[in-house]
Scaffold this active site. Structure first.
Site, PDB file in Angstrom:
ATOM      1  N   ASP A   1      43.976  30.490  40.994  1.00 10.37           N
ATOM      2  CA  ASP A   1      45.178  30.914  40.289  1.00 10.37           C
ATOM      3  C   ASP A   1      46.314  31.011  41.272  1.00 10.37           C
ATOM      4  OD1 ASP A   1      44.821  33.280  41.584  1.00 10.37           O
ATOM      5  OD2 ASP A   1      44.337  34.450  39.809  1.00 10.37           O
TER       6      ASP A   1
ATOM      7  N   LYS B   1      44.388  49.899  36.957  1.00 10.75           N
ATOM      8  CA  LYS B   1      43.945  48.709  36.203  1.00 10.75           C
ATOM      9  C   LYS B   1      42.581  48.249  36.701  1.00 10.75           C
ATOM     10  CE  LYS B   1      45.463  44.406  37.484  1.00 10.75           C
ATOM     11  NZ  LYS B   1      44.466  43.353  37.714  1.00 10.75           N
ATOM     12  N   ASN B   2      42.458  48.088  38.020  1.00  9.17           N
ATOM     13  CA  ASN B   2      41.229  47.470  38.522  1.00  9.17           C
ATOM     14  C   ASN B   2      40.027  48.400  38.398  1.00  9.17           C
ATOM     15  OD1 ASN B   2      42.538  45.084  38.929  1.00  9.17           O
ATOM     16  ND2 ASN B   2      43.026  45.497  41.080  1.00  9.17           N
TER      17      ASN B   2
ATOM     18  N   ASP C   1      47.415  43.849  47.359  1.00  5.90           N
ATOM     19  CA  ASP C   1      48.279  44.055  46.185  1.00  5.90           C
ATOM     20  C   ASP C   1      49.494  44.939  46.505  1.00  5.90           C
ATOM     21  OD1 ASP C   1      46.633  42.546  44.535  1.00  5.90           O
ATOM     22  OD2 ASP C   1      45.332  44.243  44.104  1.00  5.90           O
TER      23      ASP C   1
ATOM     24  N   ARG D   1      41.130  37.484  35.396  1.00  4.68           N
ATOM     25  CA  ARG D   1      40.125  37.281  36.441  1.00  4.68           C
ATOM     26  C   ARG D   1      39.057  38.370  36.383  1.00  4.68           C
ATOM     27  NH1 ARG D   1      38.865  33.174  39.511  1.00  4.68           N
ATOM     28  NH2 ARG D   1      37.953  34.772  40.834  1.00  4.68           N
TER      29      ARG D   1
HETATM   30  N1  EPU Z   1      36.151  35.520  48.435  1.00  4.13           N
HETATM   31  C1  EPU Z   1      35.285  34.506  48.741  1.00  4.13           C
HETATM   32  N2  EPU Z   1      34.147  34.373  48.002  1.00  4.13           N
HETATM   33  C2  EPU Z   1      33.861  35.199  46.974  1.00  4.13           C
HETATM   34  C3  EPU Z   1      34.756  36.230  46.645  1.00  4.13           C
HETATM   35  C4  EPU Z   1      35.897  36.370  47.394  1.00  4.13           C
HETATM   36  O1  EPU Z   1      35.524  33.724  49.674  1.00  4.13           O
HETATM   37  O2  EPU Z   1      32.814  35.023  46.343  1.00  4.13           O
HETATM   38  C5  EPU Z   1      37.386  35.718  49.230  1.00  4.13           C
HETATM   39  C6  EPU Z   1      38.643  35.462  48.390  1.00  4.13           C
HETATM   40  O3  EPU Z   1      39.007  34.100  48.409  1.00  4.13           O
HETATM   41  C7  EPU Z   1      39.648  36.322  49.110  1.00  4.13           C
HETATM   42  C8  EPU Z   1      38.821  37.549  49.568  1.00  4.13           C
HETATM   43  O4  EPU Z   1      37.476  37.097  49.550  1.00  4.13           O
HETATM   44  O5  EPU Z   1      40.110  35.663  50.264  1.00  4.13           O
HETATM   45  C9  EPU Z   1      38.955  38.792  48.770  1.00  4.13           C
HETATM   46  O6  EPU Z   1      38.809  38.557  47.384  1.00  4.13           O
HETATM   47  P1  EPU Z   1      38.091  39.591  46.414  1.00  4.13           P
HETATM   48  O7  EPU Z   1      36.851  38.977  45.895  1.00  4.13           O
HETATM   49  O8  EPU Z   1      37.995  40.916  47.070  1.00  4.13           O
HETATM   50  O9  EPU Z   1      39.132  39.665  45.217  1.00  4.13           O
HETATM   51  P2  EPU Z   1      38.745  39.936  43.719  1.00  4.13           P
HETATM   52  O10 EPU Z   1      37.580  40.835  43.674  1.00  4.13           O
HETATM   53  O11 EPU Z   1      38.704  38.659  42.962  1.00  4.13           O
HETATM   54  C10 EPU Z   1      40.140  42.138  43.375  1.00  4.13           C
HETATM   55  C11 EPU Z   1      41.275  42.593  42.504  1.00  4.13           C
HETATM   56  C12 EPU Z   1      42.559  41.883  42.924  1.00  4.13           C
HETATM   57  C13 EPU Z   1      42.818  42.212  44.410  1.00  4.13           C
HETATM   58  C14 EPU Z   1      41.597  41.826  45.266  1.00  4.13           C
HETATM   59  C15 EPU Z   1      41.715  42.223  46.727  1.00  4.13           C
HETATM   60  C16 EPU Z   1      40.179  43.115  40.400  1.00  4.13           C
HETATM   61  C17 EPU Z   1      39.957  42.770  38.971  1.00  4.13           C
HETATM   62  N3  EPU Z   1      40.956  42.288  41.113  1.00  4.13           N
HETATM   63  O12 EPU Z   1      40.025  40.726  43.185  1.00  4.13           O
HETATM   64  O13 EPU Z   1      43.594  42.434  42.139  1.00  4.13           O
HETATM   65  O14 EPU Z   1      43.946  41.488  44.850  1.00  4.13           O
HETATM   66  O15 EPU Z   1      40.418  42.460  44.739  1.00  4.13           O
HETATM   67  O16 EPU Z   1      41.884  43.591  46.867  1.00  4.13           O
HETATM   68  O17 EPU Z   1      39.703  44.150  40.866  1.00  4.13           O
HETATM   69  C18 EPU Z   1      45.646  42.421  40.952  1.00  4.13           C
HETATM   70  O18 EPU Z   1      45.356  43.545  40.548  1.00  4.13           O
HETATM   71  O19 EPU Z   1      46.778  41.888  40.744  1.00  4.13           O
HETATM   72  C19 EPU Z   1      44.654  41.655  41.702  1.00  4.13           C
HETATM   73  C20 EPU Z   1      44.796  40.357  41.944  1.00  4.13           C
END
Ligand code: EPU
Length: 422
Positions: free
Chosen positions: A116, A22-23, A309, A92
């Site tokens: 969320d 998915k991602n 995840d 997201r």
């Molecule tokens: N964070 C910050 N600032 C930012 C971005 C992130 O503080 O600007 C922090 C977040 O609060 C968190 C950590 O960094 O504590 C990691 O978050 P990340 O940005 O890596 O998450 P994401 O990119 O929003 C993706 C996946 C998620 C998965 C996470 C971690 C996608 C679309 N989503 O989210 O997938 O949990 O990486 O691996 O790629 C899912 O598939 O169910 C899902 C939630």
């Protein structure tokens, strides 16, 4: 609203194939906006998050077709339009439009992201990176990002997955060289880079925390195959292990499973892994075992460490393991929702703080009527209900449909008894 009615206490057996990630699919679909010409993306999972993302691409002016897990996109005529919060707010992953539209058109207007169920999910890492590339950012009701981008060195304070992906997409058409340090290394980030390279981008260091991107003048469409979903692989593997079944999982990427398989080893889950030449041609067989599983420390990290995840799936396994398992997930402050549901089902859990919990097993889980707080929690709760005594009901099954293609039917192929009703 769909619900799953699950008859528990049935061992799974048989063979199942995992789908594309998915991602990775969301990142690659966002990147199609950067190219002129047609892209053909294979192995795209037929899940609701993908369908919504394709609606967004159409709204932006791309020509889109989706059949038999193949997406054909031509974004030649796309424009940087404002996407409504009704559409973008459904997933997201829509934050990925920022890097793609900024990279292609030099400007983008983003809805402000909310928190969320799994945590606050800020985007400061994305925005600071865009600023370093020369963009100006105005925040009112919208976040407006604009500028002619120039390559630079960006060291990420947190290895954010979508943050890294956004900056890569912003940098591929920027002038000069961008170096992203402390980049996320997840398989979906690697897939995005490989797709962009196929489109004509120049990126080195793929799969490492230091990416070097030399801007090019234009990108074309390309043909690409999405990597197999490692989270789905772990989902079927844990479902087989906790029900004491024997299941062979096909289309596995053997390169992306080190951390979950290390956890299986420590916890006493027996398996055979066979590699394949391609990124989705391996095989993982979970072997039937009557020996007790063992508690372990389960700590999440940045790939190749255990993904956040995958953590809730191992949490279910921990309820069936002898001793006390520590779950330490520092990534989100809301990733324990599934544990609260497992407690309703009879699990013994001590919550130390929002990031740490201790599970003592083994316990006999009992059926319950529940709602899932988020996607990954939903898959874990569904698996827990496969082991539980009696009939469980999961009321908001469409959360699971966001990230898994027909998970109910595919588990039923392995001998589960899950009925979907509207
Ligand atoms: N964070 C910050 N600032 C930012 C971005 C992130 O503080 O600007 C922090 C977040 O609060 C968190 C950590 O960094 O504590 C990691 O978050 P990340 O940005 O890596 O998450 P994401 O990119 O929003 C993706 C996946 C998620 C998965 C996470 C971690 C996608 C679309 N989503 O989210 O997938 O949990 O990486 O691996 O790629 C899912 O598939 O169910 C899902 C939630």
């Amino acid at each position: 609203m769909s619900k799953f009615i699950v008859a528990g206490a049935r061992a799974l057996s048989g063979e199942i194939a995992v789908n594309g990630s998915k991602n990775a699919a969301l990142a690659v679909l966002a990147a199609t906006l950067l190219g002129k010409g047609q892209s053909q993306i294979e192995n795209v999972p037929e899940i609701s998050d993908v369908r919504v993302f394709l609606e967004i691409l159409k709204y932006l002016g791309a020509k889109v077709d989706f059949s038999n897990r193949v997406v054909t996109v031509d974004a030649t005529a796309a424009e940087s339009r404002q996407v409504s919060s009704e559409l973008a707010g459904q997933l997201r992953g829509s934050v990925l439009l920022a890097g793609a539209l900024l990279g292609r058109f030099g400007r983008v207007g983003l809805q402000k992201p909310g928190g969320d169920a799994i945590g606050s999910r800020p985007i400061d890492v994305h925005l600071d990176g865009f600023k370093k590339l020369g963009a100006t950012i105005r925040e009112n009701d919208l976040i407006e990002i604009e500028g002619k981008l120039e390559g630079t060195k960006i060291s990420l304070p947190i290895s954010s997955v979508t943050g890294t992906e956004n900056l890569i997409m912003a940098a591929v058409l920027a002038q000069g060289v961008t170096e992203i340090r402390m980049a996320a290394t997840e398989p979906h980030v690697q897939d995005l880079c490989d797709f962009l390279i196929a489109m004509g981008a120049k990126i080195s260091g793929v799969g490492t925390p230091t990416l070097r991107i030399t801007g090019v003048r234009f990108l074309t469409g390309a043909r690409f195959r999405i990597c197999s979903d490692e989270i789905e692989t772990v989902t079927f593997a844990v479902a087989a292990a906790v029900t004491r079944g024997q299941v062979t999982i096909h289309n596995v990427n053997v390169e992306n499973l080190d951390a979950p398989l290390a956890a299986f080893d420590r916890m006493g889950v027996k398996f055979i892994l066979q590699g394949g030449k391609n990124k989705d041609s391996g095989r993982l067989q979970i072997l039937k075992s009557d020996e007790p599983y063992r508690a372990a420390k389960i700590v999440t990290g940045v790939f190749p460490q255990l993904l956040t995840d995958e953590q809730p799936l191992l949490g279910v396994l921990a309820t069936q393991a002898e001793g006390e398992t520590l779950i330490h997930d520092w990534i989100y402050e809301g990733r324990q929702g599934y544990l609260r549901v497992l407690v309703e089902m009879g699990a013994k859990v001590v919550f130390d703080d929002v990031h740490r919990a201790r599970i003592t097993g083994p316990v006999k889980l009992k059926a319950a009527e529940i709602r899932t707080p988020d996607l990954r929690a939903g898959a874990s709760i569904l698996i827990a209900s496969l082991v539980a005594d009696g009939q469980s009901i999961i009321y908001n099954a469409e959360i699971i449909d966001r990230g898994y293609e027909r998970l109910d039917e595919r588990l039923n192929q392995l001998g589960a008894k899950i009925e979907r009703t509207e």
